[in-house]
Structure formats: structure tokens, C-alpha cells
Design an enzyme around this catalytic site. Structure first.
Site, PDB file in Angstrom:
ATOM      1  N   GLY A   1       0.991  -1.364   0.045  1.00  0.00           N
ATOM      2  CA  GLY A   1      -0.060  -0.085   0.157  1.00  0.00           C
ATOM      3  C   GLY A   1       0.943   1.386  -0.176  1.00  0.00           C
ATOM      4  O   GLY A   1       0.455   2.372  -0.474  1.00  0.00           O
ATOM      5  N   SER A   2       1.850   1.248   0.785  1.00  0.00           N
ATOM      6  CA  SER A   2       2.807   2.446   0.787  1.00  0.00           C
ATOM      7  C   SER A   2       3.389   2.878  -0.610  1.00  0.00           C
ATOM      8  O   SER A   2       3.312   4.119  -1.040  1.00  0.00           O
ATOM      9  CB  SER A   2       3.866   2.328   1.853  1.00  0.00           C
ATOM     10  OG  SER A   2       3.423   2.262   3.171  1.00  0.00           O
TER      11      SER A   2
ATOM     12  N   ASN B   1      -7.365   3.411   9.249  1.00  0.00           N
ATOM     13  CA  ASN B   1      -6.370   2.484   9.724  1.00  0.00           C
ATOM     14  C   ASN B   1      -6.341   2.241  11.200  1.00  0.00           C
ATOM     15  O   ASN B   1      -6.039   1.115  11.879  1.00  0.00           O
ATOM     16  CB  ASN B   1      -5.170   2.475   9.260  1.00  0.00           C
ATOM     17  CG  ASN B   1      -4.289   3.556   9.738  1.00  0.00           C
ATOM     18  OD1 ASN B   1      -4.991   4.874   9.191  1.00  0.00           O
ATOM     19  ND2 ASN B   1      -3.288   3.699  10.264  1.00  0.00           N
TER      20      ASN B   1
ATOM     21  N   GLN C   1      -7.248  -0.768   4.140  1.00  0.00           N
ATOM     22  CA  GLN C   1      -8.061  -1.303   5.272  1.00  0.00           C
ATOM     23  C   GLN C   1      -9.356  -1.878   4.821  1.00  0.00           C
ATOM     24  O   GLN C   1      -9.795  -2.684   5.456  1.00  0.00           O
ATOM     25  CB  GLN C   1      -8.266  -0.314   6.678  1.00  0.00           C
ATOM     26  CG  GLN C   1      -6.928   0.180   7.075  1.00  0.00           C
ATOM     27  CD  GLN C   1      -6.406  -1.225   7.884  1.00  0.00           C
ATOM     28  OE1 GLN C   1      -6.946  -1.802   8.174  1.00  0.00           O
ATOM     29  NE2 GLN C   1      -5.003  -0.967   8.279  1.00  0.00           N
TER      30      GLN C   1
ATOM     31  N   SER D   1      -3.329  -3.271  -0.071  1.00  0.00           N
ATOM     32  CA  SER D   1      -2.087  -4.194   0.359  1.00  0.00           C
ATOM     33  C   SER D   1      -2.660  -5.665   0.685  1.00  0.00           C
ATOM     34  O   SER D   1      -3.329  -5.804   1.465  1.00  0.00           O
ATOM     35  CB  SER D   1      -1.315  -3.672   1.547  1.00  0.00           C
ATOM     36  OG  SER D   1      -0.089  -4.207   1.724  1.00  0.00           O
TER      37      SER D   1
ATOM     38  N   HIS E   1      -1.477  -7.966   2.807  1.00  0.00           N
ATOM     39  CA  HIS E   1      -1.423  -8.658   4.049  1.00  0.00           C
ATOM     40  C   HIS E   1      -2.541  -8.200   5.199  1.00  0.00           C
ATOM     41  O   HIS E   1      -2.741  -8.591   6.122  1.00  0.00           O
ATOM     42  CB  HIS E   1      -0.034  -8.415   4.670  1.00  0.00           C
ATOM     43  CG  HIS E   1      -0.037  -6.763   5.301  1.00  0.00           C
ATOM     44  ND1 HIS E   1       0.165  -6.672   6.435  1.00  0.00           N
ATOM     45  CD2 HIS E   1       0.417  -5.865   4.499  1.00  0.00           C
ATOM     46  CE1 HIS E   1       0.375  -5.356   6.644  1.00  0.00           C
ATOM     47  NE2 HIS E   1       0.476  -4.846   5.423  1.00  0.00           N
TER      48      HIS E   1
ATOM     49  N   THR F   1      11.622  -7.654 -11.608  1.00  0.00           N
ATOM     50  CA  THR F   1      10.899  -8.536 -11.806  1.00  0.00           C
ATOM     51  C   THR F   1       9.878  -9.122 -10.872  1.00  0.00           C
ATOM     52  O   THR F   1       9.891  -8.987  -9.611  1.00  0.00           O
ATOM     53  CB  THR F   1      11.724 -10.202 -11.869  1.00  0.00           C
ATOM     54  OG1 THR F   1      13.058  -9.981 -12.396  1.00  0.00           O
ATOM     55  CG2 THR F   1      11.080 -11.327 -12.069  1.00  0.00           C
TER      56      THR F   1
ATOM     57  N   CYS G   1       3.751   5.475  21.654  1.00  0.00           N
ATOM     58  CA  CYS G   1       4.770   4.855  22.688  1.00  0.00           C
ATOM     59  C   CYS G   1       5.859   3.873  22.206  1.00  0.00           C
ATOM     60  O   CYS G   1       6.911   3.757  22.155  1.00  0.00           O
ATOM     61  CB  CYS G   1       4.408   4.745  23.871  1.00  0.00           C
ATOM     62  SG  CYS G   1       3.374   6.277  24.723  1.00  0.00           S
TER      63      CYS G   1
END
Length: 395
Positions: A70-71, A151, A179, A199, A201, A237, A324
Site C-alpha cells: 500500500g505505501s 486504519n 484497510q 495491500s 497482508h 521482476t 509510545c
């Protein structure tokens, strides 16, 4: 009991995806650009995968460009639209304040290159207002990029209305649908979507594989130079095993979409109802206009990082809006965008449910979140000040 409740971060690869991947590592392992038979077999498989992916979002196969995820797709979409706009003297881009960092960081780079960016506000319900978007459109606007579903808080945006506005004003419309793909029904033609990022995954495919939909006629700008793969728009490829697994996972997700959505939505609402009974807590985002499996809460008087660690001790994998754990003390930009103050945003929890979640597991989540929140508050000086009246409650 072990519960994985962080499917918004990544999903477990399905058996269907794994089975689709193995033959292209063991047997049909040729380079799709090669002329001999084993290479041509790989090429034929690649094009079948392109057809399968396109069918799910009602696109044409030639409009699908395979990427690393996705990025990369987000970056290529934004940069391509920027170049197209600049050639027409249009260098204004509209997006929202709670986009994924793949969008926001790319927009920051484009600003340094002379583009002007307008980030629309996101209201407390986690939704962009179409009328505010239309009011922001200018004669020099070249692109609108609004995510399909957030997300973190899972709110699903009014994509159809946004698409209509963009078409009316002749502005390209891109949506980061990472998402949403595989979880809600998407029709790029009906919604006037010009570009879309996804994406694998996020819908039980492999990591490192994704795709960009770009409507025919849109001239994409290359991010990677080299060979002529992907019609010369994405050198290197092709990852045939990953692409085959992605296509299989997406086809399976689309085939079970309505059934899975109904199941997850019912248990999502059960989880929301249970967590809402915890004093001084609040659901982030609209209760209904959200992804089937997303639940995001803020709990006043605690830190999200501590909440995650203690839940992990109880077998629950979840995430927090607080950054964090990534080395930053800043709370989620998404939660700040919808109006949560810093102290409250730090005490957030995202639970993203999978398709196999059960009522028993949801009840286990409710009980353990309740107990851990109570435990953390029992020795929190912040909570002590709130209870004593020294500091006023916010939630």
C-alpha cells in the site's frame, strides 16, 4: 485463551493463499519476462491474477499495477497526480488530517516541491464532510486523496459522494483503501475512483505485495526505473508467488464478504456495548459507519502502552493509538484529528477482529480489558486526581 485482535496491523495468511503461492516457488518459477515455456507459464499466471484482482473492484485488468504494498501504491498515485497537475498549471492537493503516514509524508515532500496541500478537518465521528471537501476545491486543484477506511478508528468515509464531487469538478480522486479492500464491497466505476491503493497482508495475503488501480488514461509516474515490467511503470521482476497468493486471498475474501461482514459486525457491536460500560471510556469514531471488525476506545486515566503489555500477558494481541511503542511520546495523530486531547488519546486501544472471532472470545476481551483498566487506574496518580476532583474528567 489466545486472541489475535490486531488484524488491522496484519492478518494471518490463509491456507488458500499459501496453497496458491507454493506452485510458483516450486514448479512455475520462471521469470515472466522470459520467452521460454516456464517463463511464459509464469506470465500467464500473472495476467490471470491481474484479472482476478480487477474483477473484485470492478476494474479492467490493464488498470491494475502490482506493487510491494500500500505505501508504494500511495506514493505512486500521489506523485503521478502531482505531475499530471503540474503540466496543467494545477498544484493544489486536498486530503484529510487523519490519513496514513504514507499519504501525509508524501504530501509533506510535495509541499517542499512547491505544491499546496489542504488537509480537511475530521469531525468527532471520524468522518470527512463532503460539503467541506467541495468548498475546498479550487481551479488549481489537481487531486483529492481521501482514505476509504481509517486504519486506526475504522471509520468508512463517504466515498461515493466524494467521487461524485471530484468528477463534477474534473479533479482526480485517489483513495487509500488498504484497510477496506477485502472487507467492504468496492466498485471503482460506480464510485468514480480514479486511483486506489491496496495491500495483500490486510486480507490474508502475504506481506510485501499489493496493487495500485489507476483508471485507463492516467499517466503514471515511475518510482522505480529499470526494466519494462508492469507496462514499464514498475521496474523489477514481478513477485509471482506473492501476487498469486494475493489474488487467491482477495478472491476468497470477496466470495465470503457479506457473510464475514455480518458475523464481524454483530460481534463488533457486542464488543462496543461491553467496553462502553467501563466508566469514563469513549468509542472513537462513528458506531456504525466503520469497518466490520474495528473497535477503538479511549480510557481516561491510563496509558495505552501499559494496557497493551498487560493484555499481552493475558494472551490478547492488540494495538494502541499511542505511538509510545514506536519510540515516540506523541499520541495518535488520528485521535488528535477527531478532537481527543493528548491525555485521553494516550489511553487508547484498537481491537481489530478477524473473521473467525467467537462470542466467547469477545466476552473474554471485554472482561480482560475491564480488569486491566481497573488495575491500571488503581495506582495511577492521574486517575487519583480525577476521582478526587483535583482534575476534571474529560470523558
Amino acid at each position: 485463551m489466545k486472541i489475535y485482535a490486531d488484524n488491522a496491523a496484519t492478518t494471518r495468511m490463509s491456507r488458500t493463499a499459501i496453497d496458491a503461492m507454493i506452485p510458483y516457488m516450486e514448479n512455475v518459477y520462471g521469470n515472466p519476462s522470459s520467452l521460454y515455456s516456464i517463463g511464459q507459464e509464469a506470465k500467464e499466471a500473472l495476467e490471470q491474477a491481474r484479472e482476478d484482482v480487477a474483477a473484485v473492484i470492478n476494474a479492467e485488468p490493464r488498470e491494475i499495477l502490482f506493487t510491494s504494498g500500500g505505501s508504494e501504491a500511495d506514493n505512486q498515485a500521489l506523485r503521478s497526480a502531482a505531475v499530471i497537475g503540474a503540466k496543467k498549471g494545477k498544484k493544489h492537493i486536498i486530503s484529510s488530517a487523519f490519513e496514513h503516514h504514507a499519504i501525509l509524508h508524501t504530501l509533506n515532500r510535495l509541499e517542499k516541491e512547491g505544491y499546496e496541500v489542504t488537509l480537511l478537518p475530521v469531525h468527532e465521528d471520524g468522518l470527512v464532510r463532503p460539503e467541506e471537501l467541495e468548498a475546498a476545491v479550487r481551479e488549481d486543484t489537481c487531486l483529492v486523496s481521501i482514505m476509504y477506511a481509517n486504519n486506526e478508528i475504522g471509520t468508512v468515509q463517504p466515498i461515493h459522494e466524494i467521487g461524485e464531487i471530484c468528477k463534477k469538478h474534473g479533479v482526480l480522486f485517489h483513495t487509500d483503501a488498504v484497510q477496506a479492500v477485502g472487507h467492504v464491497k468496492i466498485d471503482v466505476k460506480a464510485d468514480n475512483i480514479d486511483m486506489l491503493s491496496a495491500s495483500a497482508h490486510k486480507f490474508h495475503g502475504p506481506k510485501g505485495t499489493g496493487f495500485l488501480f489507476a483508471r485507463k488514461g492516467i499517466a503514471l509516474t515511475n518510482l522505480i526505473e529499470g526494466g519494462a515490467q508492469e507496462k514499464g511503470k514498475r521496474a523489477g521482476t514481478e513477485n509471482v508467488p506473492g501476487i498469486m497468493a494475493m489474488a487467491a486471498a482477495l478472491k476468497e475474501a470477496a466470495g465470503n464478504l457479506e457473510q464475514n461482514a455480518a458475523h464481524q459486525t454483530a460481534l463488533r457491536d457486542r464488543l462496543i456495548e461491553g467496553l462502553s460500560k467501563i466508566p469514563h471510556s469513549a468509542l472513537n469514531g462513528d458506531a456504525k459507519k466503520r469497518l466490520p471488525g474495528n473497535v477503538n476506545f479511549c480510557f481516561e486515566g491510563i496509558e495505552g502502552e501499559s494496557l497493551l503489555l498487560l493484555l499481552d500477558d493475558r494472551g490478547i494481541s492488540a494495538s494502541s493509538g499511542s505511538a509510545c511503542t514506536s519510540g515516540s511520546l506523541d499520541p495518535s495523530h488520528v485521535l488528535l484529528a477527531i478532537g481527543r486531547v493528548h491525555d485521553v488519546a494516550h489511553g487508547s486501544l484498537r481491537l481489530s477482529l478477524g473473521e473467525e472471532i467467537t462470542e466467547e472470545e469477545v466476552d473474554y476481551l471485554i472482561q480482560n480489558v475491564k480488569e486491566v483498566v481497573e488495575y491500571l487506574r488503581s495506582f495511577s496518580p492521574v486517575w487519583r486526581d480525577l476521582v478526587s476532583g483535583k482534575t476534571p474528567f474529560i470523558l
